[in-house]
Design an enzyme around this catalytic site. Structure first.
Site, PDB file in Angstrom:
ATOM      1  N   CYS A   1       0.850  -1.191   0.000  1.00  0.00           N
ATOM      2  CA  CYS A   1       0.000   0.000   0.000  1.00  0.00           C
ATOM      3  C   CYS A   1       0.885   1.241   0.000  1.00  0.00           C
ATOM      4  CB  CYS A   1      -0.907  -0.016   1.227  1.00  0.00           C
ATOM      5  SG  CYS A   1      -1.895   1.453   1.359  1.00  0.00           S
ATOM      6  N   LEU A   2       0.895   1.936  -1.110  1.00  0.00           N
ATOM      7  CA  LEU A   2       1.711   3.143  -1.219  1.00  0.00           C
ATOM      8  C   LEU A   2       0.747   4.292  -1.563  1.00  0.00           C
ATOM      9  CD1 LEU A   2       4.782   3.777  -1.150  1.00  0.00           C
ATOM     10  CD2 LEU A   2       4.761   3.628  -3.638  1.00  0.00           C
TER      11      LEU A   2
END
Lengths: 312, 153
Positions: free
Chosen positions: B86-87
């Protein structure tokens, strides 16, 4: 009235121009003004013609006859209705057919320094700048809007409504007037208006959606003289807001739908949208306004929530 | 149309930027929308290997974000077994069309170098990272030696 004015001296033969700043006095006439210009430019005063607001002035015109106001460049006016003093004129364009006023698109400007668009790197003449100098060309900004409309990723930012932020990473400047969204074309703009209204109705207690199956219009009801009924401004269907029936069937005060919503949801502390948590951690990212909040505290997501409320 | 032009430019810029943190920037011969990049983290326990990352660009790039996943296995609190992570800058709601792939790679590298155990994807690894860091370092190092690619000379 006295002070300095700027005049433009143009040689009609060569087209050469220069600006002059000149002290003037209200009791001077144009003949005296041309004498002063002669002193500064060595152009014989009888060769000078003075043009003001598109009209040639005669030598005997007095300076005080002209509407020369101090440097503000505003034109003083009086209102015949209210007689208020110190008013200034404001000019607007309007359509003669539909009476709509033209809105000035303040985020659109010329690309004076011919800089690159931050999205496609092209150098275009007309650009969007939300006041942060991150410029994007008209084409890219339109694509950005259309793609945001497609997934309705607009952010709710009062007082501007559902708007879009600068295409640059980390920049939070937003479009301050949604008139700019007309760049998407008429049908996309209408779609934006419809979806934005629907979203707004969701987060506002005074918003209602027309229960007529053929209509579905969203609108705000007037809180004055309220009898619990509303009429849809689009299809004129009149209904009870509580039971959504034409002939009210609310027998008692308990409205199961409303009480179920109240019991199973919590409202976003920023935009008030009713939010249900059906799993996962307590960290809520609001799909309506983008706020990050804690379902347990119903406040903005904080460091403590991170540690203590991650999993219930 | 615009996707092709921008991707060609970005690919050229990325190949020639001279940054040592990533190498072997390549795209599929027949498909400009699919790239691979070799990431070279500089912090322990990941600095002994190289990690291959796959990037898939959507047709309406840059108005929609690219999908980035690890193709090399990595033992990390923020990357799951399938290579997903998750960026924030590449999520649908935070994506900005002016963001370049180079910025995405730098953000991903900093996540790899500095794990964020408070936003974990693998809760067990995050717990190990915080409570028994020695053991975490050892496992991650072994994992890197076993699964990661060789660093280019």
């Amino acid at each position: 009235m006295s002070g300095a004015i700027t005049i433009l001296v143009q040689d009609r033969k060569t087209g050469q121009r220069r600006n002059l700043t000149l002290e003037i006095d209200a009791d001077e006439n144009i003949a005296e003004l041309t004498k002063n210009v002669e002193k500064l430019t060595h152009i014989p005063s009888d060769e000078l013609e003075v043009v003001f607001c598109g009209k040639k002035l005669s030598k005997s015109t007095m300076m005080k006859e002209l509407s020369l106001t101090p440097a503000t460049k505003r034109i003083p006016v009086t209102c015949e209705d209210c007689c208020a003093s110190n008013l200034f004129a404001e000019f607007k364009f309007k359509c003669l057919t539909c009476n709509d006023l033209a809105a000035a698109l303040t985020h659109v400007r010329g690309n004076w320094q011919m800089e690159e668009c931050c999205v496609c790197d092209n150098k275009e003449k007309i650009i969007f700048d939300l006041g942060c100098n991150h410029i994007s060309c008209k084409n890219c900004f339109r694509e950005y809007l259309l793609s945001t409309l497609n997934s309705f990723n607009f952010i709710n930012k009062p007082p501007y409504g559902y708007t879009i932020s600068c295409p640059y990473q980390g920049c939070n400047k937003v479009v301050k007037d949604v008139h700019h969204f007309h760049i998407m074309g008429q049908s996309a703009y209408s779609e934006y208006q419809r979806k934005a209204t629907e979203r707004l109705i969701l987060v506002d207690d005074e918003g209602v959606t027309c229960p007529n199956a053929l209509c579905g219009q969203s609108f705000f009801w007037e809180p004055y003289d309220d009898d619990g009924r509303s009429q849809c401004p689009d299809c004129f269907y009149t209904f009870c807001r509580k039971c959504t029936e034409k002939e009210c069937v609310c027998q008692s005060d308990d409205d199961l739908t409303k009480s179920t919503i109240d019991a199973t949801t919590r409202r976003c502390p920023n935009c008030n949208v009713a939010t249900e948590r059906n799993g996962g951690c307590s960290h809520i990212h609001c799909t309506s306004c983008g706020m990050d909040w804690c379902f347990k505290c119903v406040t903005a997501w904080r460091e403590e929530c991170q540690w203590d409320h991650w999993f219930n | 149309m615009s996707a092709t032009r921008r991707l060609q430019k970005e690919l050229g810029d990325l190949k020639n930027c001279g940054v040592k943190a990533y190498e072997n920037v390549e795209c599929e011969e027949t498909n400009l929308l699919k790239w691979t990049v070799l990431l070279l983290p500089d912090k322990e326990p990941y600095n002994k290997g190289a990690f291959k990352v796959g990037i898939t660009f959507p047709v309406d790039y840059p108005f929609k974000p690219p999908k980035v996943t690890f193709e090399t296995k990595i033992y990390h609190p923020n990357v799951d077994e399938e290579g997903k992570f998750c960026l924030p800058i590449v999520t649908a709601e935070n994506w900005k069309p002016a963001t370049k792939t180079e910025q995405v790679m730098m953000a991903l590298l900093s996540l790899i170098n500095e794990p964020e155990p408070s936003h974990p994807i693998r809760a067990d690894v995050a717990e190990e990272f915080q409570k028994d860091n020695k053991k975490f370092m050892k496992t991650a190092e072994e994992h890197t030696r076993k699964h990661a690619e060789k660093r280019p000379e």
